[in-house]
Scaffold this motif. Structure first.
Motif, PDB file in Angstrom:
ATOM      1  N   ILE A   1     -11.264  12.875  -8.544  1.00  0.00           N
ATOM      2  CA  ILE A   1      -9.823  13.153  -8.399  1.00  0.00           C
ATOM      3  C   ILE A   1      -9.412  14.113  -9.509  1.00  0.00           C
ATOM      4  CG2 ILE A   1      -7.502  12.226  -8.126  1.00  0.00           C
ATOM      5  CD1 ILE A   1      -8.604   9.626  -7.210  1.00  0.00           C
TER       6      ILE A   1
ATOM      7  N   ARG B   1     -17.006   4.584  -3.763  1.00  0.00           N
ATOM      8  CA  ARG B   1     -17.482   5.782  -3.063  1.00  0.00           C
ATOM      9  C   ARG B   1     -17.491   6.938  -4.044  1.00  0.00           C
ATOM     10  NH1 ARG B   1     -11.452   7.015  -1.190  1.00  0.00           N
ATOM     11  NH2 ARG B   1     -10.733   5.789  -2.931  1.00  0.00           N
TER      12      ARG B   1
ATOM     13  N   THR C   1      -8.864  12.971   5.222  1.00  0.00           N
ATOM     14  CA  THR C   1      -9.258  12.301   3.974  1.00  0.00           C
ATOM     15  C   THR C   1     -10.737  11.926   4.031  1.00  0.00           C
ATOM     16  OG1 THR C   1      -8.772  10.373   2.597  1.00  0.00           O
ATOM     17  CG2 THR C   1      -8.468  10.067   4.931  1.00  0.00           C
TER      18      THR C   1
ATOM     19  N   VAL D   1      -1.819  -0.963 -11.857  1.00  0.00           N
ATOM     20  CA  VAL D   1      -1.035  -0.415 -10.744  1.00  0.00           C
ATOM     21  C   VAL D   1      -0.125  -1.477 -10.145  1.00  0.00           C
ATOM     22  CG1 VAL D   1      -2.650   1.448 -10.220  1.00  0.00           C
ATOM     23  CG2 VAL D   1      -2.994  -0.798  -9.153  1.00  0.00           C
TER      24      VAL D   1
ATOM     25  N   GLU E   1       3.935   3.094 -12.525  1.00  0.00           N
ATOM     26  CA  GLU E   1       2.707   3.526 -11.849  1.00  0.00           C
ATOM     27  C   GLU E   1       2.477   2.702 -10.599  1.00  0.00           C
ATOM     28  OE1 GLU E   1      -0.943   3.700 -14.102  1.00  0.00           O
ATOM     29  OE2 GLU E   1      -1.999   4.653 -12.419  1.00  0.00           O
ATOM     30  N   ARG E   2       2.147   3.395  -9.534  1.00  0.00           N
ATOM     31  CA  ARG E   2       1.847   2.718  -8.259  1.00  0.00           C
ATOM     32  C   ARG E   2       0.551   3.285  -7.690  1.00  0.00           C
ATOM     33  NH1 ARG E   2       0.545   6.457  -5.637  1.00  0.00           N
ATOM     34  NH2 ARG E   2       1.783   8.139  -4.917  1.00  0.00           N
ATOM     35  N   TYR E   3       0.011   2.610  -6.683  1.00  0.00           N
ATOM     36  CA  TYR E   3      -1.305   2.977  -6.146  1.00  0.00           C
ATOM     37  C   TYR E   3      -1.214   3.137  -4.629  1.00  0.00           C
ATOM     38  CZ  TYR E   3      -5.842   1.319  -4.201  1.00  0.00           C
ATOM     39  OH  TYR E   3      -6.981   1.135  -3.457  1.00  0.00           O
ATOM     40  N   GLY E   4      -1.732   4.258  -4.136  1.00  0.00           N
ATOM     41  CA  GLY E   4      -1.689   4.493  -2.696  1.00  0.00           C
ATOM     42  C   GLY E   4      -2.917   5.211  -2.183  1.00  0.00           C
ATOM     43  N   MET E   5      -2.915   5.441  -0.886  1.00  0.00           N
ATOM     44  CA  MET E   5      -4.009   6.144  -0.203  1.00  0.00           C
ATOM     45  C   MET E   5      -3.433   6.772   1.055  1.00  0.00           C
ATOM     46  SD  MET E   5      -7.235   3.656   0.145  1.00  0.00           S
ATOM     47  CE  MET E   5      -8.441   4.903   0.543  1.00  0.00           C
ATOM     48  N   THR E   6      -4.034   7.834   1.531  1.00  0.00           N
ATOM     49  CA  THR E   6      -3.554   8.435   2.776  1.00  0.00           C
ATOM     50  C   THR E   6      -3.583   7.407   3.913  1.00  0.00           C
ATOM     51  OG1 THR E   6      -4.378  10.555   2.022  1.00  0.00           O
ATOM     52  CG2 THR E   6      -3.960  10.360   4.373  1.00  0.00           C
TER      53      THR E   6
ATOM     54  N   ASP F   1     -11.894   1.491  -3.548  1.00  0.00           N
ATOM     55  CA  ASP F   1     -11.534   1.463  -4.971  1.00  0.00           C
ATOM     56  C   ASP F   1     -11.983   0.133  -5.574  1.00  0.00           C
ATOM     57  OD1 ASP F   1     -10.164   3.983  -5.259  1.00  0.00           O
ATOM     58  OD2 ASP F   1      -8.610   3.140  -3.966  1.00  0.00           O
TER      59      ASP F   1
ATOM     60  N   ILE G   1      -7.287  -0.689 -11.520  1.00  0.00           N
ATOM     61  CA  ILE G   1      -8.373   0.034 -10.837  1.00  0.00           C
ATOM     62  C   ILE G   1      -9.332   0.508 -11.920  1.00  0.00           C
ATOM     63  CG2 ILE G   1      -8.923   2.074  -9.438  1.00  0.00           C
ATOM     64  CD1 ILE G   1      -6.111   1.827  -8.227  1.00  0.00           C
TER      65      ILE G   1
ATOM     66  N   TYR H   1     -14.615  15.648  -2.569  1.00  0.00           N
ATOM     67  CA  TYR H   1     -15.798  14.882  -2.179  1.00  0.00           C
ATOM     68  C   TYR H   1     -17.029  15.709  -2.514  1.00  0.00           C
ATOM     69  CZ  TYR H   1     -12.487  11.768  -0.336  1.00  0.00           C
ATOM     70  OH  TYR H   1     -11.443  10.891  -0.262  1.00  0.00           O
TER      71      TYR H   1
ATOM     72  N   GLY I   1       1.381   8.447  -9.633  1.00  0.00           N
ATOM     73  CA  GLY I   1       0.352   7.930  -8.738  1.00  0.00           C
ATOM     74  C   GLY I   1      -0.584   9.024  -8.316  1.00  0.00           C
ATOM     75  N   SER I   2      -1.507   8.699  -7.426  1.00  0.00           N
ATOM     76  CA  SER I   2      -2.539   9.576  -6.853  1.00  0.00           C
ATOM     77  C   SER I   2      -3.786   9.639  -7.722  1.00  0.00           C
ATOM     78  CB  SER I   2      -2.063  11.016  -6.595  1.00  0.00           C
ATOM     79  OG  SER I   2      -0.859  11.028  -5.885  1.00  0.00           O
ATOM     80  N   ALA I   3      -3.676   9.274  -8.988  1.00  0.00           N
ATOM     81  CA  ALA I   3      -4.813   9.288  -9.923  1.00  0.00           C
ATOM     82  C   ALA I   3      -4.427   8.368 -11.083  1.00  0.00           C
ATOM     83  CB  ALA I   3      -5.059  10.704 -10.416  1.00  0.00           C
TER      84      ALA I   3
HETATM   85  P1  AMP Z   1      -6.049  10.146  -0.980  1.00  0.00           P
HETATM   86  O1  AMP Z   1      -7.301  10.039  -0.205  1.00  0.00           O
HETATM   87  O2  AMP Z   1      -5.706  11.540  -1.343  1.00  0.00           O
HETATM   88  O3  AMP Z   1      -4.984   9.421  -0.311  1.00  0.00           O
HETATM   89  O4  AMP Z   1      -6.337   9.435  -2.377  1.00  0.00           O
HETATM   90  C1  AMP Z   1      -6.326   8.050  -2.517  1.00  0.00           C
HETATM   91  C2  AMP Z   1      -7.050   7.631  -3.741  1.00  0.00           C
HETATM   92  O5  AMP Z   1      -6.353   8.038  -4.913  1.00  0.00           O
HETATM   93  C3  AMP Z   1      -7.147   6.130  -3.870  1.00  0.00           C
HETATM   94  O6  AMP Z   1      -8.160   5.589  -3.056  1.00  0.00           O
HETATM   95  C4  AMP Z   1      -7.416   5.971  -5.360  1.00  0.00           C
HETATM   96  O7  AMP Z   1      -8.783   6.180  -5.633  1.00  0.00           O
HETATM   97  C5  AMP Z   1      -6.605   7.113  -5.951  1.00  0.00           C
HETATM   98  N1  AMP Z   1      -5.335   6.640  -6.536  1.00  0.00           N
HETATM   99  C6  AMP Z   1      -4.102   6.677  -6.013  1.00  0.00           C
HETATM  100  N2  AMP Z   1      -3.199   6.167  -6.877  1.00  0.00           N
HETATM  101  C7  AMP Z   1      -3.884   5.778  -7.981  1.00  0.00           C
HETATM  102  C8  AMP Z   1      -3.529   5.189  -9.231  1.00  0.00           C
HETATM  103  N3  AMP Z   1      -2.273   4.897  -9.545  1.00  0.00           N
HETATM  104  N4  AMP Z   1      -4.527   4.916 -10.110  1.00  0.00           N
HETATM  105  C9  AMP Z   1      -5.802   5.209  -9.828  1.00  0.00           C
HETATM  106  N5  AMP Z   1      -6.200   5.782  -8.670  1.00  0.00           N
HETATM  107  C10 AMP Z   1      -5.252   6.073  -7.760  1.00  0.00           C
END
Ligand code: AMP
Ligand code: MCA
Length: 514
Positions: A412, A408, A169, A331, A307-312, A391, A403, A419, A285-287
């Motif tokens: 997406i 950074r 990532t 989120v 809707e939920r929010y995550g990251m690797t 974020d 969000i 990147y 999620g993911s965006a």
């Molecule tokens: P990744 O590095 O592939 O894990 O992507 C993680 C990034 O996806 C997070 O830092 C956020 O910027 C974005 N992301 C994930 N879920 C959401 C969401 N529900 N709304 C907005 N951004 C999200």
């Protein structure tokens, strides 16, 4: 339970006949899945894999992915996730950085890796689903089925503080970094996710997300196995096929997707005479999910998307409530047992509700650090263990996070991260490119699209947009190629010489398109 693979072993022991997975008309019970994983683990040990060794999975969704994933954990190995779209630049980096000794892949992947063999000294073997093929393979290659062996002796289940996954990532500075996730991170996160969403053994998930990223693997597959539920998984997402399943398969209860998928489902649903059958739960999620998609989806599908929010690095951070108001554009709040806060980007002090700053998270779900990058790890955490997500967002007085930006540079596109610097580095190698700046612009289907502003190299013929996209595709995942190229005579820079991408973004319509 200490790990996801322990959950698999437990369900296989208690309810071996229960369906775990369905794929292309075939059913895999918990008993079969565990047995196949154990046989893959035995194959790994016979081959010489030691605890802590890395096994890369460069494979599209298929049952063998799941067997190899759990098999690697049963053998004490660490899984390195590799997007199947990755090409030379990403593969060279991920496989050398992780020093993976074995890669499980398909026939196409094996050919791609063989082309890179001289750059991959640590890669000692390929396990190929469908067999290594006729071509001469420089890297020793095994057929997936033949690689498996009969388990001997008791299985030593990996778990707790053992390293489980390296997920690559964040390539903001140089090459992407490997996020080290422990078995305890995976278990703690999925325990709270499944409890929050009332996920039980009675659920059946329609899983069309790729398993080589956190969303598909660490939410979709892990949640299924953790709860003893079942998932029908597919090689890829196709809106019409998903809608047809929703209409016809009455035992499906959940669907998870990125916003692009929900947009495409709505387009497809508009062609139907009667509205689709509502499932118990749709998660996005993911965006960012637009309010418009959220509202239209509720009207058409009869369910508000959660809707939920995550990251690797952290897996799932926050969620809208399962019971309670799912608020469009937000989120939700941290999962129980996990923390979040908003801090001032400069002072790093917590901000009051309503003020925008950087979101930080803390808890048992947060990764151990970046693989062999103590500098990057130290930079990512504050002294009290808060992880800086990068974020930007704010919290409402009643606890919902929104969000609204990124600290950074990140684009997406359809739920995949791009990147800019990585794309710029490749484009700069093109003889017709003098200078280049890559940034994101809104896109109706993908959310954001990759755009390159190019200053042509003097004395060279003008590049074409298609030529530049093709040049990128050769070396990088195809979703990173620019979808639009604009021509500029110079890049706008501030007094320190830094490119002012916001000016390019704001004025992009005024430049000539290639
Ligand atoms: P990744 O590095 O592939 O894990 O992507 C993680 C990034 O996806 C997070 O830092 C956020 O910027 C974005 N992301 C994930 N879920 C959401 C969401 N529900 N709304 C907005 N951004 C999200
Ligand atoms: C495919 N293409 C794309 C994308 N996907 N271009 C830009 N952005 C994309 N996301 C390009 C391909 O390179 C190809 O180009 C052409 O589109 C057709 O490819 P195909 O595979 O048929 O595309 P698709 O099936 O339409 O794919 C769209 C998709 C897919 C289904 C939305 O992108 C997808 O599965 N996205 C989900 C990603 C995901 O799981 N992210 C989670 C990350 P060409 O023809 O030129 O070769 S984990 C995460 O973010 C955290 C933890 C979280 O919160 O979840």
């Amino acid at each position: 339970m200490d790990s996801i693979v322990e959950a698999l072993a437990r369900h296989a022991g208690q309810t071996p006949q229960r369906t775990a997975l369905l794929f292309e008309g075939k059913t895999y019970t918990y008993g079969q899945l565990y047995e196949e994983a154990a046989r893959f683990a035995a194959g790994l040990k016979k081959w010489g894999l030691k605890a802590g060794d890395r096994v890369a999975l460069f494979l599209e969704n298929c049952p063998e992915f799941v067997m190899a994933y759990f098999g690697t954990h049963l053998a004490g190995g660490v899984v390195v996730l590799v997007n199947t779209q990755y090409r030379q630049v990403e593969l060279r980096h991920i496989l050398t950085d992780s020093r993976a000794s074995l890669t499980v892949t398909g026939t196409v992947g094996a050919a791609e890796l063989n082309r890179l063999r001289s750059d991959l000294p640590d890669l000692k073997g390929l396990v190929v689903v469908g067999g290594p093929g006729e071509e001469a393979n420089e890297i020793p290659a095994f057929d997936f089925e033949a690689f498996k062996a009969e388990p001997t002796g008791p299985v030593n289940l990996a778990g707790g503080s053992d390293l489980a996954i390296i997920g690559y990532t964040s390539g903001t500075t140089g090459r992407s970094k490997g996020a080290m996730l422990l078995h305890s991170n995976l278990a703690a996160n999925i325990a709270t996710v499944t409890a929050s969403w009332e996920w039980t053994a009675a659920d059946r998930l329609l899983l069309v997300l790729p398993l080589f990223h956190a969303h598909g693997l660490m939410v979709g597959l892990h949640g299924t196995i953790w709860t003893g539920a079942s998932a029908e998984f597919r090689r890829k997402f196709e809106a019409a096929a998903v809608l047809e399943s929703l209409q016809q398969e009455s035992n499906l209860t959940m669907f998870f997707g990125v916003p692009t998928m929900y947009g495409r489902l709505l387009e497809e649903a508009a062609k139907l005479a009667k509205p689709p059958r509502p499932l118990r739960l749709y998660v996005s999620g993911s965006a960012p999910l637009s309010r418009e998609t959220f509202n239209t989806f509720e009207k058409v599908f009869g369910q508000p998307i959660l809707e939920r929010y995550g990251m690797t690095e952290t897996i799932m951070n926050t969620t809208n409530p399962f019971n309670g108001e799912r608020r469009a554009g937000t989120v939700g709040a941290p999962f129980p047992g996990q923390q979040a806060r908003v801090v001032d980007v400069q002072t790093r002090q917590p901000l009051p509700d309503g003020e925008t700053g950087e979101i930080e998270v803390r808890g048992p779900h947060v990764f151990k650090g970046y693989w062999q990058r103590p500098d990057a790890t130290a930079e990512a955490f504050d002294p009290d263990g808060w992880f800086k997500t990068g974020d930007l967002g704010w919290r409402s007085p009643d606890g919902y996070y929104t969000i609204n930006g990124r600290a950074r540079e990140l684009i997406i596109s359809g739920g995949y991260n791009v990147y800019p610097r990585e794309v710029e580095e490749v484009l700069l190698q093109h003889p017709a490119v003098g200078e280049v700046a890559v940034f994101g612009l809104p896109h109706p289907d993908l959310g954001e699209q990759v755009v390159a502003a190019v200053v042509p190299a003097p004395g060279q013929p003008l590049p074409s947009a298609a030529g530049l996209a093709e040049f990128c595709r050769d070396q990088l995942a195809s979703f990173k190629k620019p979808r639009q190229v604009i021509l500029v005579s110079g890049l706008p820079r501030n007094a320190l010489g830094k490119v002012q991408k916001h000016l390019l973004r704001e004025n992009s319509g005024e430049f000539e398109k290639l």
